[in-house]
Design an enzyme around this catalytic site. Structure first.
Site, PDB file in Angstrom:
ATOM      1  N   TRP A 157      -9.029  10.513 -38.929  1.00  0.00           N
ATOM      2  CA  TRP A 157      -9.101  10.751 -37.504  1.00  0.00           C
ATOM      3  C   TRP A 157      -9.625  12.140 -37.242  1.00  0.00           C
ATOM      4  O   TRP A 157      -9.151  13.080 -37.873  1.00  0.00           O
ATOM      5  CB  TRP A 157      -7.705  10.619 -36.840  1.00  0.00           C
ATOM      6  CG  TRP A 157      -7.149   9.235 -36.971  1.00  0.00           C
ATOM      7  CD1 TRP A 157      -6.148   8.829 -37.797  1.00  0.00           C
ATOM      8  CD2 TRP A 157      -7.555   8.074 -36.240  1.00  0.00           C
ATOM      9  NE1 TRP A 157      -5.899   7.489 -37.621  1.00  0.00           N
ATOM     10  CE2 TRP A 157      -6.755   7.005 -36.670  1.00  0.00           C
ATOM     11  CE3 TRP A 157      -8.526   7.845 -35.258  1.00  0.00           C
ATOM     12  CZ2 TRP A 157      -6.906   5.714 -36.137  1.00  0.00           C
ATOM     13  CZ3 TRP A 157      -8.658   6.561 -34.752  1.00  0.00           C
ATOM     14  CH2 TRP A 157      -7.846   5.514 -35.195  1.00  0.00           C
ATOM     15  N   HIS A 188       0.834  -1.190   0.000  1.00  0.00           N
ATOM     16  CA  HIS A 188       0.000   0.000   0.000  1.00  0.00           C
ATOM     17  C   HIS A 188       0.876   1.249   0.000  1.00  0.00           C
ATOM     18  O   HIS A 188       2.027   1.226   0.472  1.00  0.00           O
ATOM     19  CB  HIS A 188      -0.913  -0.005   1.216  1.00  0.00           C
ATOM     20  CG  HIS A 188      -1.997  -1.052   1.127  1.00  0.00           C
ATOM     21  ND1 HIS A 188      -2.967  -1.190   2.069  1.00  0.00           N
ATOM     22  CD2 HIS A 188      -2.245  -2.002   0.171  1.00  0.00           C
ATOM     23  CE1 HIS A 188      -3.788  -2.183   1.719  1.00  0.00           C
ATOM     24  NE2 HIS A 188      -3.358  -2.690   0.581  1.00  0.00           N
ATOM     25  N   GLU A 219       0.882   3.957   1.749  1.00  0.00           N
ATOM     26  CA  GLU A 219       1.372   4.455   3.044  1.00  0.00           C
ATOM     27  C   GLU A 219       2.597   3.650   3.489  1.00  0.00           C
ATOM     28  O   GLU A 219       3.598   4.221   3.967  1.00  0.00           O
ATOM     29  CB  GLU A 219       0.285   4.313   4.123  1.00  0.00           C
ATOM     30  CG  GLU A 219      -1.044   4.999   3.781  1.00  0.00           C
ATOM     31  CD  GLU A 219      -2.032   4.080   3.067  1.00  0.00           C
ATOM     32  OE1 GLU A 219      -1.626   3.366   2.121  1.00  0.00           O
ATOM     33  OE2 GLU A 219      -3.218   4.087   3.450  1.00  0.00           O
ATOM     34  N   ARG A 259      -3.196  -0.016 -26.724  1.00  0.00           N
ATOM     35  CA  ARG A 259      -1.932  -0.012 -27.455  1.00  0.00           C
ATOM     36  C   ARG A 259      -1.162   1.272 -27.159  1.00  0.00           C
ATOM     37  O   ARG A 259      -0.832   2.040 -28.049  1.00  0.00           O
ATOM     38  CB  ARG A 259      -2.198  -0.121 -28.967  1.00  0.00           C
ATOM     39  CG  ARG A 259      -3.022  -1.358 -29.344  1.00  0.00           C
ATOM     40  CD  ARG A 259      -3.277  -1.451 -30.830  1.00  0.00           C
ATOM     41  NE  ARG A 259      -4.012  -0.327 -31.380  1.00  0.00           N
ATOM     42  CZ  ARG A 259      -5.344  -0.199 -31.346  1.00  0.00           C
ATOM     43  NH1 ARG A 259      -6.090  -1.124 -30.758  1.00  0.00           N
ATOM     44  NH2 ARG A 259      -5.921   0.844 -31.901  1.00  0.00           N
TER      45      ARG A 259
HETATM   46  C1  AOF Z   1      -4.693  -0.705  -1.851  1.00  0.00           C
HETATM   47  N1  AOF Z   1      -3.624   0.127  -1.926  1.00  0.00           N
HETATM   48  O1  AOF Z   1      -2.379   1.824  -1.177  1.00  0.00           O
HETATM   49  C2  AOF Z   1      -4.334   1.281  -0.017  1.00  0.00           C
HETATM   50  C3  AOF Z   1      -5.475   0.425   0.057  1.00  0.00           C
HETATM   51  O2  AOF Z   1      -6.179  -6.598  -0.129  1.00  0.00           O
HETATM   52  P1  AOF Z   1      -5.313  -5.473   0.306  1.00  0.00           P
HETATM   53  O3  AOF Z   1      -4.560  -5.730   1.571  1.00  0.00           O
HETATM   54  O4  AOF Z   1      -4.426  -4.934  -0.786  1.00  0.00           O
HETATM   55  O5  AOF Z   1      -6.316  -4.286   0.716  1.00  0.00           O
HETATM   56  C4  AOF Z   1      -7.076  -3.602  -0.221  1.00  0.00           C
HETATM   57  C5  AOF Z   1      -7.880  -2.554   0.477  1.00  0.00           C
HETATM   58  O6  AOF Z   1      -7.060  -1.737   1.293  1.00  0.00           O
HETATM   59  C6  AOF Z   1      -8.572  -1.593  -0.471  1.00  0.00           C
HETATM   60  O7  AOF Z   1      -9.815  -2.076  -0.896  1.00  0.00           O
HETATM   61  C7  AOF Z   1      -8.715  -0.332   0.369  1.00  0.00           C
HETATM   62  O8  AOF Z   1      -9.885  -0.444   1.168  1.00  0.00           O
HETATM   63  C8  AOF Z   1      -7.517  -0.389   1.337  1.00  0.00           C
HETATM   64  N2  AOF Z   1      -6.428   0.582   1.026  1.00  0.00           N
HETATM   65  N3  AOF Z   1      -5.599  -0.544  -0.887  1.00  0.00           N
HETATM   66  O9  AOF Z   1      -4.864  -1.597  -2.687  1.00  0.00           O
HETATM   67  C9  AOF Z   1      -3.391   1.099  -1.050  1.00  0.00           C
HETATM   68  N4  AOF Z   1      -4.116   2.249   0.890  1.00  0.00           N
HETATM   69 ZN    ZN Z   2      -3.299  -0.040   3.636  1.00  0.00          ZN
END
Ligand code: AOF
Ligand code: ZN
Length: 350
Positions: free
Chosen positions: A164, A44, A46, A201
């Site tokens: 185009w 993620h 963070e 593409r």
């Molecule tokens: C993400 N990327 O940077 C953040 C998310 O299955 P996981 O552990 O990858 O969790 C997915 C969930 O985590 C996503 O649906 C959202 O609620 C939370 N935040 N997810 O894929 C990120 N910060």
């Molecule tokens: Zn997270």
């Protein structure tokens, strides 16, 4: 936050159906680490930003475009990583609409951190409109209609030529746009007349090739059509009110999925049920008009080119009536983007 939103955008095409998320760690007002969600199922935003900041994250501020996740999924919970890193303040653009992961802001506050939610929230929500839609409980996918028109809103000249209207930059942008969707759709007439391949593409390689969907109506597609010939390489769905047993045999043999649906709403609902969470629909005029009339368009991605095609050119929207200005729906400008000589305009339904 602006930087975090830009970083988040780099995940386009790679993270769907997860959200686009970007994050920056600030120590004494200076960025000391940044990150974004780069790959579905991967780290993620963070966590990436905190790892980049290392010990400089202690007592620092974390700026993130989405509320940090409070639970373990494919990745560890970001709330735990934030606490472990010793962050003092967290600035969040939008709450996480995913009920399985939400509650991060509250947990961080409970742990004594200073938490602020809502900085650039509208922009963050626009960036993650598909993800928000997914958690809003609708069966159908998030629907974007993409149009490339002349100044007088024509999508082709009177003999049907459209290659185009827009320039190369705009066409590249369309490939970038397609990369972030689970599906690309067109109407039956467009599929028949243009014989498009509806593939991506461009420079942005999507994690999965978007499924191609043709809303046939009462038209038929020849077995020689490019979409049918390549259905074993790229998933292809035909939607129509009915199919004959001969259709089922012929198209089935070629790897095409047939979805019988009496209405567009039903057809979209069916593809949503099959796991398609977002679709960009690229005309033609009748399909666009029918989608608008049925209230099935969430965003319009309109490329306008400085050329006139005149009254006999093919209109971008057909069969969509509005009684009077008093009843007219007013949409919201989401973005204005120059693309060489052309302009992309994004409008969202309220
Ligand atoms: C993400 N990327 O940077 C953040 C998310 O299955 P996981 O552990 O990858 O969790 C997915 C969930 O985590 C996503 O649906 C959202 O609620 C939370 N935040 N997810 O894929 C990120 N910060
Ligand atoms: Zn997270």
């Amino acid at each position: 936050m602006r930087r975090a939103l830009d970083l988040a955008g780099r995940g386009w095409g790679r993270v769907d159906p997860n959200p686009l998320v970007g994050a920056v760690v600030l120590a004494h007002g200076e960025p000391v680490g940044e990150g974004y969600h780069a790959e579905f199922g991967g780290p993620h935003a963070e966590a990436v930003a905190l790892a980049a900041a290392g010990p400089r994250a202690r007592d620092a501020t974390l700026v993130t475009t989405m509320e940090p996740c409070a639970a373990v999924g494919k990745q560890p919970a970001c709330v735990a990583a934030i606490l472990a890193a010793g962050i003092r303040r967290v600035v969040i653009a939008m709450p996480d609409p995913n009920p399985a992961m939400a509650g991060g802001a509250a947990s961080l506050r409970a742990a004594g951190l200073e938490v602020e939610v809502g900085l650039a929230r509208e922009e963050a929500e626009r960036q993650n409109a598909a993800f928000l839609h997914r958690h809003a409980g609708s069966r159908r996918p998030w629907v974007v209609v993409k149009l490339a028109t002349s100044l007088d809103h024509r999508i082709a000249d009177q003999s049907g030529h459209s290659r185009w209207i827009s320039g190369e930059e705009a066409r590249d942008w369309v490939h970038w746009l397609r990369a972030g969707f689970a599906a690309i759709g067109v109407g039956g007439r467009t599929a028949q007349v243009d014989d498009p391949s509806l593939t991506v593409r461009g420079d942005t390689e999507p994690r999965r090739a978007p499924t191609r969907v043709v809303f046939l109506g009462h038209r038929r597609l020849p077995l020689e059509a490019a979409l049918i010939r390549t259905a074993r390489e790229v998933p292809t769905i035909l939607v129509a009110p009915e199919f004959t047993p001969a259709d089922a045999a012929q198209f089935g043999d070629r790897g095409v999925t047939l979805i019988p649906a009496a209405t567009l709403a039903e057809g979209l609902g069916e593809i949503g049920t099959r796991g398609i969470g977002s679709i960009v629909i690229e005309g033609g005029g009748r399909l666009t008009g029918a989608l608008l009339a049925a209230g099935l368009v969430d965003r319009l991605a309109w490329i306008v080119s400085p050329v006139w095609l005149g009254e006999h050119g093919i209109p971008a929207v057909r069969g969509f009536e509005v009684g009077s200005l008093l009843q007219a729906e007013r949409w919201v400008v989401a973005e204005r983007k120059p693309l060489g000589q052309d302009t992309a305009l994004l409008f969202d339904r309220r």
